[in-house]
Structures are given as structure tokens and as C-alpha cells.
Design an enzyme around this catalytic site. Sequence first.
Site, PDB file in Angstrom:
ATOM      1  N   ASP A  39      17.811 -55.025  19.689  1.00  0.00           N
ATOM      2  CA  ASP A  39      17.243 -56.302  20.117  1.00  0.00           C
ATOM      3  C   ASP A  39      16.063 -55.996  21.037  1.00  0.00           C
ATOM      4  O   ASP A  39      16.230 -55.401  22.105  1.00  0.00           O
ATOM      5  CB  ASP A  39      18.295 -57.137  20.850  1.00  0.00           C
ATOM      6  CG  ASP A  39      17.737 -58.472  21.320  1.00  0.00           C
ATOM      7  OD1 ASP A  39      17.117 -59.163  20.497  1.00  0.00           O
ATOM      8  OD2 ASP A  39      17.925 -58.817  22.506  1.00  0.00           O
TER       9      ASP A  39
ATOM     10  N   GLU B 269      15.191 -57.303  14.045  1.00  0.00           N
ATOM     11  CA  GLU B 269      14.922 -58.712  13.788  1.00  0.00           C
ATOM     12  C   GLU B 269      13.440 -58.879  13.487  1.00  0.00           C
ATOM     13  O   GLU B 269      12.590 -58.263  14.131  1.00  0.00           O
ATOM     14  CB  GLU B 269      15.305 -59.543  15.012  1.00  0.00           C
ATOM     15  CG  GLU B 269      15.268 -61.031  14.783  1.00  0.00           C
ATOM     16  CD  GLU B 269      15.783 -61.817  15.974  1.00  0.00           C
ATOM     17  OE1 GLU B 269      16.070 -63.012  15.816  1.00  0.00           O
ATOM     18  OE2 GLU B 269      15.912 -61.221  17.065  1.00  0.00           O
TER      19      GLU B 269
ATOM     20  N   CYS C  77      28.699 -65.465  18.609  1.00  0.00           N
ATOM     21  CA  CYS C  77      29.639 -64.531  19.240  1.00  0.00           C
ATOM     22  C   CYS C  77      29.887 -63.369  18.289  1.00  0.00           C
ATOM     23  O   CYS C  77      30.310 -63.575  17.143  1.00  0.00           O
ATOM     24  CB  CYS C  77      30.952 -65.243  19.572  1.00  0.00           C
ATOM     25  SG  CYS C  77      32.239 -64.134  20.211  1.00  0.00           S
TER      26      CYS C  77
ATOM     27  N   CYS D 127      33.990 -63.273  17.291  1.00  0.00           N
ATOM     28  CA  CYS D 127      34.664 -64.238  16.420  1.00  0.00           C
ATOM     29  C   CYS D 127      33.717 -65.003  15.511  1.00  0.00           C
ATOM     30  O   CYS D 127      34.166 -65.696  14.590  1.00  0.00           O
ATOM     31  CB  CYS D 127      35.479 -65.228  17.259  1.00  0.00           C
ATOM     32  SG  CYS D 127      34.454 -66.347  18.253  1.00  0.00           S
TER      33      CYS D 127
ATOM     34  N   CYS E 268      32.368 -67.033  25.350  1.00  0.00           N
ATOM     35  CA  CYS E 268      32.601 -67.722  24.084  1.00  0.00           C
ATOM     36  C   CYS E 268      33.703 -68.772  24.274  1.00  0.00           C
ATOM     37  O   CYS E 268      34.819 -68.418  24.683  1.00  0.00           O
ATOM     38  CB  CYS E 268      32.997 -66.727  23.001  1.00  0.00           C
ATOM     39  SG  CYS E 268      33.385 -67.509  21.409  1.00  0.00           S
TER      40      CYS E 268
ATOM     41  N   CYS F  27      36.889 -67.743  21.604  1.00  0.00           N
ATOM     42  CA  CYS F  27      37.769 -66.582  21.788  1.00  0.00           C
ATOM     43  C   CYS F  27      37.832 -66.109  23.234  1.00  0.00           C
ATOM     44  O   CYS F  27      38.635 -65.237  23.573  1.00  0.00           O
ATOM     45  CB  CYS F  27      37.336 -65.433  20.883  1.00  0.00           C
ATOM     46  SG  CYS F  27      35.725 -64.719  21.305  1.00  0.00           S
TER      47      CYS F  27
ATOM     48  N   ASP G   2      21.878 -59.830  25.436  1.00  0.00           N
ATOM     49  CA  ASP G   2      21.080 -58.878  24.666  1.00  0.00           C
ATOM     50  C   ASP G   2      21.946 -57.938  23.835  1.00  0.00           C
ATOM     51  O   ASP G   2      21.631 -57.670  22.666  1.00  0.00           O
ATOM     52  CB  ASP G   2      20.174 -58.083  25.604  1.00  0.00           C
ATOM     53  CG  ASP G   2      19.170 -58.979  26.319  1.00  0.00           C
ATOM     54  OD1 ASP G   2      18.752 -59.982  25.724  1.00  0.00           O
ATOM     55  OD2 ASP G   2      18.806 -58.677  27.474  1.00  0.00           O
TER      56      ASP G   2
END
Length: 391
Positions: A182, A261, A314, A317, A333, A336, A343
Site C-alpha cells: 500500500d 493498487e 476488513c 472477515c 471491525c 468480528c 495501511d
Amino acid sequence: MLKGMKYRLYPTNSQKELIAKHIGSNRFVYNLALETKNTAYLGSKHNFSPFDLIKQLPELKKECEWLKEVNSQSLQQAIQNMDIAFKKFFKGAGFPKFKSKHKSKQSFAVPQNVIIENNLLIIPKFKEGIKIVLHRPIKGNIKSATVSRTPTGKYFASILVDTNTEKPTKAPIKENSTIGIDLGIKDFAITSEGEVFDNPKYLHKAQSKLKYVQQKYSKNKGKRTKQHLALLHEKVINKRKDFLHKTSTKLIRENQTICLEDLAVSNMVRNHNLAQTINDVSWSTFVAMLEYKAGWYGKNILRIGRWSPSSKTCSNCGHINKGLTLKDREWTCPKCGSVLDRDVNAACNIKSFALKNNLSGEHRLKNRGELPSLERVLTHEAQPIASGVGG
């Protein structure tokens, strides 16, 4: 396999003058060819090919005899470069611009007859040879060269070499030898393994000196002040390139597959508040280094779309937190209960999304050399639909 290597040149005063003539003549021919192509198309919708324009060079030399002092193949390459700029325009790049004497890159290409012997670069019109510092050996056949001059008055030669070796086959894509990266501003890069590469912010650190010299240059536009300003910018560029090379080489050597990305950098720099910071971090240059080094060493580069919710998902999950904002550097989250670093979580998702995309495209073709067909893809996609309808 082709590789490019850059070496420092130390020309004599007479050679510097001849290099300046080559640079100026190439700029002149490039601009003239661009003007001719534009005028012909606007006037009569005629599209000149680069070969049509190259055929006109002998007549141009009769009118501009000073062009005879310059390597003819370099002038031909200038026209070819203009045509390449037009091809890039039709693929989405900006419209070709006229080259400036001061702002454009000061260089000229030598497409053939490049020889290096006895620490001398021998090219057409420079038969006595230009002193070159070979800080690394050249292994392979020399294909071409580009001679350039920096704003600080330094000279370099970029040598394109055919190494006479085949590109290594790509390593198999496996999850345990894959990392996601990232790219950011606060930290330069964060991997899915939790490794953080700090943003060195070279331009930001040099701002105070740059502002002082720029103010001094605006009041007194002397040659020494301009040279000082160019030296400061050159130091920033060299430090940044050194950091990008070391970081990209480390990541390529330690991993078989790197997932990234797809960032729309050209759109992001339109934000004037972030443009300088984004240019300083040089994501595009870093990604380009990863790509060509991956080709050298047989590694894989996988990408995900820019709209993939890598930060909001997340990684444990799969729940998507639609209320996440840029200020939230850490979040829990709601599904979960996992506490996630923004990051690192994004890097993990970039890895999982890229692997999922690669596998979903790979399982459709048992033979990787086989081309897909509508019927075969339709058969695969129809199976879950048919089973759902039947149930």
C-alpha cells in the site's frame, strides 16, 4: 533481453560545443516536423508518416547547411520520437508539445554505430571519442545510446545493451511468496507483512534552502545563482532516485510476486494541496522500477483496480466499513471485532484481491497458451446460474 545503463561523460570544450549543436539541431528538427505534421493535417487532412518527413531531410539540409554538422541518424530519430509522441496521444497521453530550449530535456539519440573502447565513447561525428567512466562493465552488444546534458552542466550517456540472454520465466504465483504493498504519503510504503518504509520527504526537507535561492534568483538572475538552484534540485532528485532504487530492488529480491493498487496519479496531482507532496513521493517512478526489475528477475507484478475497497474492507472477515474516513488510521471491525491498522489492512487486502483476481482468470484456461472463447467462458459462467435456477 535489453538493459539500459547510464554513465558519466567528460567531453572536451570542443566536444561540448558539438554536443550543444546536436541537441539544438534535434530540437529544431523535432519542432519543424511537428509543425509540418499539424499544418498538413489541418490544411488538407493529410497525415505525414515519419518516413515521409525523413525523406525531406536532404532538402532541408540544403537550406540549413549547419544541419550537416550533426549526425543524420540522430535527426531521423528526432522525427521518429515526434511520431511516437503522436501514438501516445492517441492512447490517452497529452498532445505533443514543441520542445523548449531551456525547459525540455537536453539530449539527442544515437541509434547506431555506438562503440566503447579504451574508456572512450565513439559515436558518429565524435570519432576521437568522448571520455566515459564505466562504473560497471557492459555485458552484451551495444544497440544504441542517448547523450544528455543536465541543467548543472553534467554530461551522461544512456547505453542500451542486448545482453544476449532470454528473459527468465516468471516464478509461479504462490500465496506464501506474495506480498501486497500500500503506497502512501505519511509512510512511503507498507507491506502486508507489516514492514514500513518511511517517506524520506527529500523535497520537503530542502524547501527552506530552495525558497531562499529562488528568492535570490528572482532578484538577481545571474548565472551563478541559477547554477546553485539547479544543484539543489539535482541533489533532491539524486537522493530520491537512490531511495527508490534501493527500496524497489529489496522488494523484488525478497518476493516472487508483488501486488499493487492502480493509482490514478495524474488525477491526484490536480489537487493543488497535494500535488507537490505526491510528486515528491514519486509513486509512478517507483512502480515503473518494480515493473522493469520484475522482468529482469522473473518476478510477477499483479494489480487491482483503483476503486477496490482495500482500506474499508476488513482483511479478517471481509466486512466493508462504509463509514471509514481518511482521518481513521486505526479502526475496529464492527462484525468480528478485529483492531486494524488502516495501511497494513489495505496492504493485506491488495494482496488477497490481486491473488483472487489472478486465480479467477487463471482457472478458466487449463492451457495458458490457449486463447479464450465466448463458448468456453459462457459454459463456465452458466454452471452456477443453472444450479441456482434448478434449486
